[in-house]
Write a protein that holds these residues in place. Structure first.
Motif, PDB file in Angstrom:
ATOM      1  N   UNK A  22       0.918  -1.282  -0.028  1.00  0.00           N
ATOM      2  CA  UNK A  22      -0.106   0.078   0.007  1.00  0.00           C
ATOM      3  C   UNK A  22       0.826   1.143   0.055  1.00  0.00           C
ATOM      4  N   UNK A  23       2.026   1.417   0.868  1.00  0.00           N
ATOM      5  CA  UNK A  23       2.872   2.573   0.890  1.00  0.00           C
ATOM      6  C   UNK A  23       3.044   2.685  -0.530  1.00  0.00           C
ATOM      7  N   UNK A  33      -0.526  12.326   4.305  1.00  0.00           N
ATOM      8  CA  UNK A  33      -0.618  11.379   5.542  1.00  0.00           C
ATOM      9  C   UNK A  33      -0.789   9.906   4.926  1.00  0.00           C
ATOM     10  N   UNK A  34      -0.341   9.024   5.415  1.00  0.00           N
ATOM     11  CA  UNK A  34      -0.401   7.647   5.223  1.00  0.00           C
ATOM     12  C   UNK A  34      -0.187   7.052   6.715  1.00  0.00           C
ATOM     13  N   UNK A  95      -6.048  -1.551   8.720  1.00  0.00           N
ATOM     14  CA  UNK A  95      -6.911  -0.797   7.998  1.00  0.00           C
ATOM     15  C   UNK A  95      -6.035   0.221   7.846  1.00  0.00           C
ATOM     16  N   UNK A  96      -6.295   1.177   6.858  1.00  0.00           N
ATOM     17  CA  UNK A  96      -5.524   2.418   6.556  1.00  0.00           C
ATOM     18  C   UNK A  96      -6.151   3.541   5.773  1.00  0.00           C
ATOM     19  N   UNK A 103      -5.027  15.919   9.265  1.00  0.00           N
ATOM     20  CA  UNK A 103      -6.311  15.814  10.195  1.00  0.00           C
ATOM     21  C   UNK A 103      -7.311  14.697   9.655  1.00  0.00           C
ATOM     22  N   UNK A 104      -7.451  14.965   8.387  1.00  0.00           N
ATOM     23  CA  UNK A 104      -8.369  13.964   7.495  1.00  0.00           C
ATOM     24  C   UNK A 104      -8.176  12.675   7.742  1.00  0.00           C
ATOM     25  N   UNK A 105      -6.849  12.318   7.462  1.00  0.00           N
ATOM     26  CA  UNK A 105      -6.246  10.800   7.816  1.00  0.00           C
ATOM     27  C   UNK A 105      -6.740  10.472   9.270  1.00  0.00           C
TER      28      UNK A 105
END
Length: 149
Positions: A22-23, A33-34, A95-96, A103-105
Motif C-alpha cells: 500500500x505504501x 498522510x499515510x 486498516x489504512x 487531520x483528515x487521515x
C-alpha cells in the motif's frame, strides 16, 4: 477476495508485505498522510488465537461506501482482514487511510476502524484446545441484520 484496497487472506496477515504494498502504491500521490492501524491477537482468556468467518458480499458493499466517503475528502481507505484461524501475537486486521492532510487521515482512520468493529460482517471465534468457540460475548449485532418476521 483480493483487490489491492480490500483484501481477505487465509490465516495470519503478512503485515510488512501488505503495508509496504500500500505504501509503495500511494507514496507518490503527493498526499501528506499515510496511516495504518494493525490489530494483533492478544494472548488472553486461555485462547490459542481467534478464527474468523467473513461474508464477502456485505463486506464489499460496506467497504465501497467507505471508499465513497473517503473520496469526498480526497482520501483513500484500504483494508486487509483474515479469514480462518489466526494465532496469538499475529495480525488479523489492517486498516489504512491516505489523504492530502493529516487531520483528515487521523479522523477517518478512527471512524473507519470503529465502524468496522460495529458493522463489518465478520464473525469471531475463540480457538481453545483445538476447538472453535463462537465469541458471542464479544460480538456485536450488525445494524440491519436479523430474521424478517
Amino acid at each position: 477476495m483480493y483487490s489491492e484496497d480490500l483484501q481477505i487472506h487465509n490465516g495470519s496477515l503478512e503485515v510488512e508485505k501488505i503495508h509496504n504494498t500500500w505504501y509503495n502504491k500511494y507514496k507518490n500521490l503527493n498526499y501528506g498522510a499515510f496511516i495504518t492501524f494493525v490489530g494483533i491477537i492478544r494472548d488472553e482468556n486461555e485462547i490459542d488465537g481467534l478464527s474468523f468467518d467473513v461474508y464477502e458480499p456485505i463486506l464489499k458493499s460496506w467497504f465501497n461506501s467507505w471508499q465513497e466517503k473517503a473520496k469526498k475528502q480526497s482520501a483513500i481507505v484500504f483494508l486487509a482482514h483474515s479469514c480462518g484461524d489466526v494465532v496469538n501475537h499475529t495480525s488479523s486486521y489492517i486498516a489504512g487511510v491516505c489523504s492530502p492532510k493529516r487531520r483528515v487521515a487521523l479522523e477517518l482512520i478512527d471512524e473507519f476502524v470503529e465502524d468496522f468493529k460495529k458493522n463489518a460482517p465478520i464473525w469471531k471465534y475463540d480457538l481453545k484446545a483445538g476447538q472453535r468457540i463462537y465469541a458471542k460475548d464479544r460480538s456485536q449485532k450488525i445494524d440491519g441484520a436479523g430474521i424478517l418476521v
